[in-house]
Design an enzyme around this catalytic site. Structure first.
Site, PDB file in Angstrom:
ATOM      1  N   HIS A   1       0.878   5.170   1.206  1.00  0.00           N
ATOM      2  CA  HIS A   1       0.204   6.163   2.045  1.00  0.00           C
ATOM      3  C   HIS A   1       0.171   7.507   1.327  1.00  0.00           C
ATOM      4  CE1 HIS A   1       0.366   3.971   6.001  1.00  0.00           C
ATOM      5  NE2 HIS A   1       1.359   3.351   5.406  1.00  0.00           N
TER       6      HIS A   1
ATOM      7  N   HIS B   1       0.849  -1.200   0.000  1.00  0.00           N
ATOM      8  CA  HIS B   1       0.000   0.000   0.000  1.00  0.00           C
ATOM      9  C   HIS B   1       0.873   1.234   0.000  1.00  0.00           C
ATOM     10  CE1 HIS B   1       0.694  -1.358   4.114  1.00  0.00           C
ATOM     11  NE2 HIS B   1       0.721  -0.073   4.470  1.00  0.00           N
TER      12      HIS B   1
HETATM   13  P1  5GP Z   1       1.789   0.288   7.356  1.00  0.00           P
HETATM   14  O1  5GP Z   1       2.208   0.532   8.781  1.00  0.00           O
HETATM   15  O2  5GP Z   1       1.706  -1.197   7.064  1.00  0.00           O
HETATM   16  O3  5GP Z   1       2.603   1.042   6.349  1.00  0.00           O
HETATM   17  O4  5GP Z   1       0.349   0.901   7.224  1.00  0.00           O
HETATM   18  C1  5GP Z   1      -0.820   0.200   7.502  1.00  0.00           C
HETATM   19  C2  5GP Z   1      -1.912   1.226   7.659  1.00  0.00           C
HETATM   20  O5  5GP Z   1      -3.152   0.566   7.545  1.00  0.00           O
HETATM   21  C3  5GP Z   1      -1.907   1.944   9.014  1.00  0.00           C
HETATM   22  O6  5GP Z   1      -1.781   3.344   8.816  1.00  0.00           O
HETATM   23  C4  5GP Z   1      -3.236   1.558   9.631  1.00  0.00           C
HETATM   24  O7  5GP Z   1      -3.842   2.622  10.338  1.00  0.00           O
HETATM   25  C5  5GP Z   1      -4.061   1.149   8.422  1.00  0.00           C
HETATM   26  N1  5GP Z   1      -5.068   0.128   8.690  1.00  0.00           N
HETATM   27  C6  5GP Z   1      -4.884  -1.048   9.377  1.00  0.00           C
HETATM   28  N2  5GP Z   1      -6.025  -1.763   9.397  1.00  0.00           N
HETATM   29  C7  5GP Z   1      -6.952  -1.030   8.717  1.00  0.00           C
HETATM   30  C8  5GP Z   1      -8.324  -1.257   8.399  1.00  0.00           C
HETATM   31  O8  5GP Z   1      -8.932  -2.273   8.750  1.00  0.00           O
HETATM   32  N3  5GP Z   1      -8.959  -0.292   7.672  1.00  0.00           N
HETATM   33  C9  5GP Z   1      -8.296   0.842   7.244  1.00  0.00           C
HETATM   34  N4  5GP Z   1      -9.012   1.734   6.534  1.00  0.00           N
HETATM   35  N5  5GP Z   1      -7.020   1.085   7.543  1.00  0.00           N
HETATM   36  C10 5GP Z   1      -6.337   0.164   8.260  1.00  0.00           C
END
Ligand code: 5GP
Ligand code: ZN
Length: 139
Positions: free
Chosen positions: A103, A101
């Site tokens: 951001h 993903h």
């Molecule tokens: P990472 O830390 O892997 O780069 O980012 C994962 C992101 O996914 C985090 O910012 C977290 O808040 C978001 N996230 C985790 N679970 C969910 C979910 O069930 N729904 C949504 N909309 N965001 C999520």
């Protein structure tokens, strides 16, 4: 294609609700459930892949094209003052959901948490920098 244990695959399949701001055949873009700022969104490729090492090059290119368009659109709508595009790979780099993903993080001049992405700096000698440069040369 899709991983039943992956929360983002389940969101893409519509099994878990999300605040979707954009969707096409390749991507779904949702609001982050725990946002760093107003409008913080996530570009999700629909086809499951864990990270930058696994993603198809064309899909990666498409994600960046979409990031460019959405950064412009979101900046106009939100009147934010700046923008981060961030993409984490592996736990040590802050990845918590192992479905690629990107951001999209609108930034605001007067936000209370404007240090969210600040890091301290390491230093290397000139010799070390030269060795790092030589080891990283890519053609
Ligand atoms: P990472 O830390 O892997 O780069 O980012 C994962 C992101 O996914 C985090 O910012 C977290 O808040 C978001 N996230 C985790 N679970 C969910 C979910 O069930 N729904 C949504 N909309 N965001 C999520
Ligand atoms: Zn997935």
């Amino acid at each position: 294609m899709s991983d039943a244990n992956c929360i983002f695959c389940r969101i893409i399949a519509g099994e878990i609700p999300s605040n979707t701001i954009y969707e096409d055949d390749t991507f779904k873009v949702i609001l982050d459930a725990s946002p760093a700022s107003k409008g913080h969104a996530l570009i999700l490729p629909k086809k499951h892949c864990a990270d930058i090492y696994e993603i198809d090059e064309e899909v990666a290119a498409g994600a960046m094209r979409l990031a460019k368009k959405l950064a412009c659109h979101m900046t106009e709508v939100l009147s934010c003052d700046g923008f981060n595009i961030l993409q984490n790979n592996h736990e040590v780099a802050g990845q918590t959901v192992f479905h690629f993903h990107m951001h999209l993080i609108p930034r605001y001049q007067n936000a209370k948490n404007n240090d969210i992405l600040m890091w301290s700096h390491e230093t290397f000698t000139d010799e070390e920098m030269a060795q790092i440069r030589d080891s990283l040369k890519y053609e």
